[in-house]
Design a protein around this motif. Structure first.
Motif, PDB file in Angstrom:
ATOM      1  N   TYR A  44       0.827  -1.203   0.000  1.00 49.02           N
ATOM      2  CA  TYR A  44       0.000   0.000   0.000  1.00 49.02           C
ATOM      3  C   TYR A  44       0.870   1.266   0.000  1.00 49.02           C
ATOM      4  O   TYR A  44       0.557   2.251  -0.667  1.00 49.02           O
ATOM      5  N   ASP A  45       1.966   1.226   0.760  1.00 47.79           N
ATOM      6  CA  ASP A  45       2.878   2.369   0.783  1.00 47.79           C
ATOM      7  C   ASP A  45       3.542   2.570  -0.579  1.00 47.79           C
ATOM      8  O   ASP A  45       3.692   3.701  -1.039  1.00 47.79           O
ATOM      9  N   ASN A  47       2.218   1.830  -3.389  1.00 46.97           N
ATOM     10  CA  ASN A  47       1.185   2.475  -4.220  1.00 46.97           C
ATOM     11  C   ASN A  47       1.314   3.981  -4.133  1.00 46.97           C
ATOM     12  O   ASN A  47       1.292   4.689  -5.140  1.00 46.97           O
ATOM     13  N   GLU A  48       1.388   4.488  -2.899  1.00 43.05           N
ATOM     14  CA  GLU A  48       1.428   5.934  -2.680  1.00 43.05           C
ATOM     15  C   GLU A  48       2.710   6.547  -3.226  1.00 43.05           C
ATOM     16  O   GLU A  48       2.686   7.664  -3.763  1.00 43.05           O
ATOM     17  N   TYR A  67      -4.512   0.668  -9.402  1.00 43.47           N
ATOM     18  CA  TYR A  67      -3.762   0.086  -8.290  1.00 43.47           C
ATOM     19  C   TYR A  67      -4.534  -1.068  -7.661  1.00 43.47           C
ATOM     20  O   TYR A  67      -5.741  -0.982  -7.470  1.00 43.47           O
ATOM     21  N   SER A  69      -2.702  -3.225  -5.000  1.00 42.41           N
ATOM     22  CA  SER A  69      -1.704  -3.792  -4.095  1.00 42.41           C
ATOM     23  C   SER A  69      -2.345  -4.396  -2.860  1.00 42.41           C
ATOM     24  O   SER A  69      -3.506  -4.133  -2.540  1.00 42.41           O
ATOM     25  N   GLU A  70      -1.544  -5.192  -2.188  1.00 41.38           N
ATOM     26  CA  GLU A  70      -1.895  -5.777  -0.893  1.00 41.38           C
ATOM     27  C   GLU A  70      -0.719  -5.515   0.036  1.00 41.38           C
ATOM     28  O   GLU A  70       0.296  -4.968  -0.397  1.00 41.38           O
ATOM     29  N   SER A 113       1.053   3.895   5.526  1.00 43.49           N
ATOM     30  CA  SER A 113       0.650   3.014   6.627  1.00 43.49           C
ATOM     31  C   SER A 113       1.579   3.200   7.820  1.00 43.49           C
ATOM     32  O   SER A 113       2.788   3.129   7.661  1.00 43.49           O
TER      33      SER A 113
END
Length: 118
Positions: A44-45, A47-48, A67, A69-70, A113
């Protein structure tokens, strides 16, 4: 592995393509930088980070990238193979430039996160 998409792997689907990368190898190596700044460095990070890099370095592809992601996997997909190649280039850029990664983390801090996610 197709070098144009490293460190990710390109996966071809019926109607689109995806770039995937587990949170191992070079992503895991960069986790310490995220952790020092109070974040996880999970999918997730990443992704950002990629969203920030696209916003600042390749805004013309922003509408082409999606996006998915996991926590333990980064994943983006698109029907535009050239846009995914740009994403891979941006990831390589930030992996090879610690200062750029730190700047991207600073610019995405509200969306990252917290380290308590582990």
């Amino acid at each position: 592995m197709d070098e144009k998409f490293e460190p990710c792997t390109l996966v071809e689907h019926e109607n689109n393509f995806s770039l995937v990368k587990s949170i191992t190898g070079v992503f895991k190596e960069k986790a310490e930088i995220f952790e020092q700044m109070g974040f996880c460095g999970n999918g997730y990070d990443w992704n950002e980070i990629v969203k920030e890099l696209i916003r600042t370095k390749a805004p013309e592809i922003s509408s082409e990238i999606h996006y998915d992601s996991e926590a333990m996997m980064f994943c983006v997909y698109s029907d535009n193979l050239a846009a995914l190649k740009v994403v891979a280039q941006l990831i390589r850029l930030v992996i090879n430039d610690e200062n750029l990664l730190i700047k991207a983390i600073e610019n995405t801090t509200p969306r990252l996160s917290p380290t308590s996610c582990t």
